[in-house]
Write an enzyme that holds these catalytic residues in place. Structure first.
Site, PDB file in Angstrom:
ATOM      1  N   GLU A   1       6.546  -3.105  10.276  1.00  0.00           N
ATOM      2  CA  GLU A   1       6.688  -2.798   8.855  1.00  0.00           C
ATOM      3  C   GLU A   1       7.878  -1.857   8.698  1.00  0.00           C
ATOM      4  OE1 GLU A   1       4.015   0.007   6.942  1.00  0.00           O
ATOM      5  OE2 GLU A   1       3.846  -1.377   5.264  1.00  0.00           O
TER       6      GLU A   1
ATOM      7  N   GLU B   1      -6.513   1.724   3.701  1.00  0.00           N
ATOM      8  CA  GLU B   1      -5.563   0.742   3.134  1.00  0.00           C
ATOM      9  C   GLU B   1      -4.239   0.988   3.834  1.00  0.00           C
ATOM     10  OE1 GLU B   1      -6.371  -1.457   0.846  1.00  0.00           O
ATOM     11  OE2 GLU B   1      -8.379  -0.697   0.468  1.00  0.00           O
TER      12      GLU B   1
ATOM     13  N   LYS C   1      -5.515  14.886  -1.209  1.00  0.00           N
ATOM     14  CA  LYS C   1      -4.399  15.366  -0.395  1.00  0.00           C
ATOM     15  C   LYS C   1      -3.244  14.373  -0.589  1.00  0.00           C
ATOM     16  CE  LYS C   1      -1.828  15.677   3.444  1.00  0.00           C
ATOM     17  NZ  LYS C   1      -0.473  15.338   2.986  1.00  0.00           N
TER      18      LYS C   1
ATOM     19  N   CYS D   1       3.516  -1.560   0.038  1.00  0.00           N
ATOM     20  CA  CYS D   1       2.734  -2.081   1.175  1.00  0.00           C
ATOM     21  C   CYS D   1       2.721  -3.594   1.200  1.00  0.00           C
ATOM     22  CB  CYS D   1       1.318  -1.524   1.125  1.00  0.00           C
ATOM     23  SG  CYS D   1       0.503  -1.823  -0.446  1.00  0.00           S
TER      24      CYS D   1
END
Ligand code: NAD
Length: 504
Positions: free
Chosen positions: A408, A277, A202, A311
């Site tokens: 973030e 993750e 997906k 990331c």
């Protein structure tokens, strides 16, 4: 207002032919099909906001069909009986086919995601290919062990023979983000196929095009039907039913920490295995003895590569007081030298962010920082015809409680803080919910190794940042997730340990 010269994107013939085939389909049981509801959605060029293709808008019924196809392929297809060497050869062949189509894949990735072409062409897609080559080797090295036991109640004249087997975990659902679609997808497919799993993929609703093309190429390589299935669509409509599905054995997820929590929650029905993750807010530390000619461009690249949508982006920069002024001045100069433009323009260093909505979220963080008293040294503007660009931003005069320091941001925004000694910088670097990665710039071996030991992060780079290799495990501590990808450790995601104990 920053002006950006957006040249109309020029595509090669192969990428143009792929787009002309749209609307793109779902791949279920080896067949390219429409969603059962017939619904589609648009995918956009982030730089201009124009529609580049249509994708199937799948829902839970399509997920059911894809999981059933993956189950059939896992239990009864030719896949379970293929030898490790055959799986190994297939993975190597996929890498060869990707290599032969690398220009097309890079152009599509840039058009769909916005990234500057060089990012995909020379870093991420070669990285994706390397995953298939590395895990091609792993397919033939999945080994259990024999175990001497102290069992002494076996029948007279018989022996105990005990051993372990590592077996494929089964049907794996993989849910992916939009920042680096191909390489992140390869990081899941390659070890999963090496282990003998089957999958339902997906991709992000923002960036599904290169996954569609990758699966076409993988079909060309001869993967049996049903081993890889693809369902495109939205998180709540496709990702959620996949994470909840009672016939999926494992979910591997890359994305934000907030969604990661939802995935863990959704997986509990059948206690499926989960690997997540997640996000990061990685510190980069420049010590007083650092080589600033390397450290400043290194720190700039750590945050501005791919527009900071990485990331492991080095979004918190800590500079020793003795070098602080030079670092701040150097970072601002590096930021101002970055050429913004359409990712397909060869002069572009940084493309747009993924969407107007995301650029506005990034701008919101910058505005919050300003309101809280931070100084925007350079950048801080949205720009471009789709208002999807954010100018490379350097922020100083921050305090640890500000959202620009804690959250973030996932854009080209770095906050710079000064420090005086190692204890102070270790405490500051570790004062975060995240623990994905860190960078340390120093010429001193003891600085380097002691700091590397004390920083809470899954990866620490010394005098570098974002040095990836298919052999190097990567993953997070704390709320950056659990599990590791790349390297031998990645195989643990896709294998179950079985103990066999026999009287012989
Ligand atoms: P996201 O969490 O918004 O979405 C990721 C995927 O989850 C998408 O495919 C989305 O459709 C799906 N999703 C959304 N809601 C869902 C739900 N309720 N159930 C199941 N699936 C759902 O993340 P994003 O914005 O696409 O990507 C950016 C994030 O990814 C950043 O936080 C970044 O740090 C993280 N990331 C982490 C790594 C890593 O290796 N740790 C690598 C790349 C990106």
């Amino acid at each position: 207002m920053t002006q950006i010269d957006i040249k109309p994107p020029q595509l090669g013939a192969a990428a143009a032919a792929f787009l002309a085939k749209g609307p793109q389909k779902l791949l279920i049981g080896g067949e390219w099909v429409e969603s059962q509801s017939g619904a589609t959605f648009d995918t956009l060029d982030p730089a201009t906001g124009s529609v580049i293709s249509k994708l199937q808008r799948a829902n839970a019924a399509d997920v059911d069909a894809a999981v059933a196809a993956a189950r059939k392929a896992f239990e009864t297809g030719p896949w379970p009986s293929m030898t490790p060497m055959e799986r190994s050869q297939l993975l190597w062949k996929i890498a060869d086919i990707m290599e032969a189509n690398i220009d097309e894949l890079s152009e599509l990735e840039t058009l769909d995601q916005g990234k500057a072409l060089y990012v995909g062409r020379w870093a991420e897609i070669p990285g994706a290919i390397a995953q298939f080559r590395y895990f091609s080797g792993m397919a033939t090295k999945i080994e259990g062990s024999t175990i001497p036991t102290s069992i002494n109640y076996q029948p007279e004249g018989k022996q105990v023979f005990a051993y372990t087997r590592l077996e494929a975990v089964g049907v794996v659902g993989a849910i992916l983000p939009w920042n680096s679609p191909l390489v992140l997808t390869a990081m899941k497919i390659a070890p999963a196929l090496a282990a003998g799993c089957t999958m339902v993929l997906k991709p992000s609703e923002e960036t599904s095009l290169t996954t569609v093309r990758l699966l076409e190429l993988i079909q060309e390589a001869g993967l049996p039907e049903g081993v890889l299935n693809l369902v495109t669509g939205f998180g709540g409509e496709v990702g959620q039913p996949l994470a909840e599905h009672m016939d999926v054995n494992k979910i591997v997820f890359t994305g934000s920490t907030a969604t990661g929590r939802r995935i863990v929650e959704a997986s509990k029905g059948n206690l499926k295995r989960v690997g997540v993750e997640l996000g990061g807010k990685s510190p980069v530390i420049i010590m007083d003895d650092a080589d600033l000619d390397a450290a400043i461009p290194g720190a700039a690249n750590a945050i501005f590569f791919n527009g900071g949508q990485v990331c492991i982006a080095g979004s918190r920069l800590y500079a020793h007081s003795s070098v602080y002024d030079k670092v701040v001045e150097g970072m601002a100069a590096q930021a101002q030298a970055i050429q913004l433009g359409h990712g397909l323009d060869p002069n572009t260093h940084m493309g747009p962010l993924i969407s107007k909505g995301h650029a506005s979220k990034v701008a919101g963080f910058i505005a919050d920082g300003k309101k809280a008293g931070a100084s925007i040294l350079t950048g801080g503007e949205t720009a471009g015809p789709n208002e999807s660009f954010v100018t490379p931003t350097v922020i100083a005069d921050v305090s640890p409680d500000m959202s620009v320091v804690r959250e973030e941001i996932f854009g080209p925004v770095v906050v710079v803080t000064r420090f005086d000694d190692a204890d102070e910088v270790v405490a500051a670097a570790n004062d975060s919910d995240f623990g994905l990665a860190a960078g340390i710039w120093t010429e001193g071996l003891s600085n380097a190794t002691r700091l590397a030991e004390r920083i809470h992060a899954g990866t620490v780079w010394i005098n570098s940042h974002a040095m990836y290799d298919a052999a190097l495990p990567i993953g997070g501590m704390k709320q950056s997730g659990y599990g590791r990808e790349s390297g031998q450790a990645a195989m643990d995601n896709y294998l179950e340990l079985k103990t066999v104990c026999a009287i012989v």
